[in-house]
Design a protein around this motif. Sequence first.
Motif, PDB file in Angstrom:
ATOM      1  N   UNK A 158       9.082  26.059  56.362  1.00  0.00           N
ATOM      2  CA  UNK A 158       9.480  26.755  55.242  1.00  0.00           C
ATOM      3  C   UNK A 158       9.239  25.934  54.110  1.00  0.00           C
ATOM      4  N   UNK A 159       9.600  24.577  54.208  1.00  0.00           N
ATOM      5  CA  UNK A 159       9.169  23.715  53.199  1.00  0.00           C
ATOM      6  C   UNK A 159       7.822  23.238  52.821  1.00  0.00           C
ATOM      7  N   UNK A 160       7.000  23.300  54.107  1.00  0.00           N
ATOM      8  CA  UNK A 160       5.574  22.848  54.052  1.00  0.00           C
ATOM      9  C   UNK A 160       5.033  24.180  53.415  1.00  0.00           C
ATOM     10  N   UNK A 161       5.369  25.445  53.781  1.00  0.00           N
ATOM     11  CA  UNK A 161       4.589  26.591  53.441  1.00  0.00           C
ATOM     12  C   UNK A 161       4.958  26.674  51.846  1.00  0.00           C
ATOM     13  N   UNK A 162       6.108  26.385  51.323  1.00  0.00           N
ATOM     14  CA  UNK A 162       6.371  26.396  49.782  1.00  0.00           C
ATOM     15  C   UNK A 162       5.195  25.282  49.118  1.00  0.00           C
ATOM     16  N   UNK A 163       5.294  24.089  49.682  1.00  0.00           N
ATOM     17  CA  UNK A 163       4.316  23.351  49.102  1.00  0.00           C
ATOM     18  C   UNK A 163       2.915  23.573  49.217  1.00  0.00           C
ATOM     19  N   UNK A 164       2.407  24.479  50.271  1.00  0.00           N
ATOM     20  CA  UNK A 164       1.155  25.035  50.275  1.00  0.00           C
ATOM     21  C   UNK A 164       0.945  26.108  49.320  1.00  0.00           C
ATOM     22  N   UNK A 165       1.846  26.970  49.102  1.00  0.00           N
ATOM     23  CA  UNK A 165       1.775  28.080  48.014  1.00  0.00           C
ATOM     24  C   UNK A 165       1.771  27.201  46.810  1.00  0.00           C
ATOM     25  N   UNK A 166       2.327  26.435  46.567  1.00  0.00           N
ATOM     26  CA  UNK A 166       2.576  25.622  45.132  1.00  0.00           C
ATOM     27  C   UNK A 166       0.987  24.922  44.807  1.00  0.00           C
ATOM     28  N   UNK A 167       0.316  24.487  45.644  1.00  0.00           N
ATOM     29  CA  UNK A 167      -1.088  23.826  45.922  1.00  0.00           C
ATOM     30  C   UNK A 167      -1.833  24.913  45.669  1.00  0.00           C
ATOM     31  N   UNK A 168      -1.937  26.062  46.361  1.00  0.00           N
ATOM     32  CA  UNK A 168      -2.607  27.296  46.107  1.00  0.00           C
ATOM     33  C   UNK A 168      -2.607  27.867  44.596  1.00  0.00           C
ATOM     34  N   UNK A 169      -1.502  27.961  44.151  1.00  0.00           N
ATOM     35  CA  UNK A 169      -1.262  28.357  42.649  1.00  0.00           C
ATOM     36  C   UNK A 169      -1.872  27.364  41.736  1.00  0.00           C
ATOM     37  N   UNK A 170      -1.667  26.183  42.147  1.00  0.00           N
ATOM     38  CA  UNK A 170      -2.296  24.868  41.180  1.00  0.00           C
ATOM     39  C   UNK A 170      -3.911  25.035  41.366  1.00  0.00           C
ATOM     40  N   UNK A 171      -4.478  25.206  42.410  1.00  0.00           N
ATOM     41  CA  UNK A 171      -6.058  25.309  42.717  1.00  0.00           C
ATOM     42  C   UNK A 171      -6.271  26.586  42.011  1.00  0.00           C
ATOM     43  N   UNK A 172      -5.555  27.833  42.110  1.00  0.00           N
ATOM     44  CA  UNK A 172      -6.126  29.245  41.319  1.00  0.00           C
ATOM     45  C   UNK A 172      -6.080  28.655  39.659  1.00  0.00           C
ATOM     46  N   UNK A 173      -5.104  28.041  39.144  1.00  0.00           N
ATOM     47  CA  UNK A 173      -5.143  27.427  37.634  1.00  0.00           C
ATOM     48  C   UNK A 173      -6.221  26.852  37.401  1.00  0.00           C
ATOM     49  N   UNK A 174      -6.538  25.859  38.282  1.00  0.00           N
ATOM     50  CA  UNK A 174      -7.620  25.113  37.967  1.00  0.00           C
ATOM     51  C   UNK A 174      -9.106  25.645  38.067  1.00  0.00           C
ATOM     52  N   UNK A 175      -9.078  26.875  38.839  1.00  0.00           N
ATOM     53  CA  UNK A 175     -10.300  27.562  39.147  1.00  0.00           C
ATOM     54  C   UNK A 175     -10.519  28.349  37.894  1.00  0.00           C
ATOM     55  N   UNK A 176      -9.394  28.894  37.147  1.00  0.00           N
ATOM     56  CA  UNK A 176      -9.360  29.677  36.016  1.00  0.00           C
ATOM     57  C   UNK A 176      -9.795  28.951  34.749  1.00  0.00           C
ATOM     58  N   UNK A 177      -9.396  27.441  34.949  1.00  0.00           N
ATOM     59  CA  UNK A 177      -9.658  26.707  34.003  1.00  0.00           C
ATOM     60  C   UNK A 177     -11.293  26.334  34.014  1.00  0.00           C
TER      61      UNK A 177
END
Length: 222
Positions: A88-107
């Motif tokens: 669960x901790x690893x998945x949480x980190x994975x989701x956060x990284x995906x969200x950051x990747x999405x933010x950078x994609x928007x930028x």
Amino acid sequence: MPLLERVTTLLRANLNDLIDKAEDPEKMMKQLLLDMENQLLQVKTQVAIAVADLHLLENRKREHEESATGWHRKAELAIARNDEALARMALDRSLSAQQMAGSFAQQMDDQQMEVETMRNAYLQLQTRLKETEAQCELLITRNRRAKAAGKATAAQTKIADGAALRSLDRMKTKILGQEAENSGAQAVLGLNTVEDRFHKLERESRIDDLLLELKQQQRLPG
């Protein structure tokens, strides 16, 4: 004023209107070209910066995507080891990284639009600069030719107003008058000379007569 607004102002500038309002058109045109060259250099610099920022965003997006993939694999490994909490901790980190990747994609999308805008502004300003250089070259030539024609017209007008001709007429009259005076004086001198010559002849003749009378009286041989 922001850079793009200054560029837009230059692109919309009406060269003929600027020339009509300028006290020194040639100086104004040279200054306009200098301003456009400076703005072109600034836009070129901003395009390079915008492209560099876009590459930076791409790198950051890729890093977060790789991070998301890495944490997801760790979650799989934790599940395989029956460690659900760690998974669960690893998945949480994975989701956060995906969200950051999405933010950078928007930028990245926003940055890409800015890059295109700056590039278009650069190309338009570059084209306008070349056109303006050609126009200015023609207008400077026309302006110089107009000045030369104006000086020639002024000279013609000065001659046409009769001032020079009147001066010549006065000089001609003065010369003719002087010549007439000289001719009259010469005539008078000529007459005086003839009279003097006749007077001299008469005097010499009288002296000859008197001399003959003396000789006769004294009975001297003639």
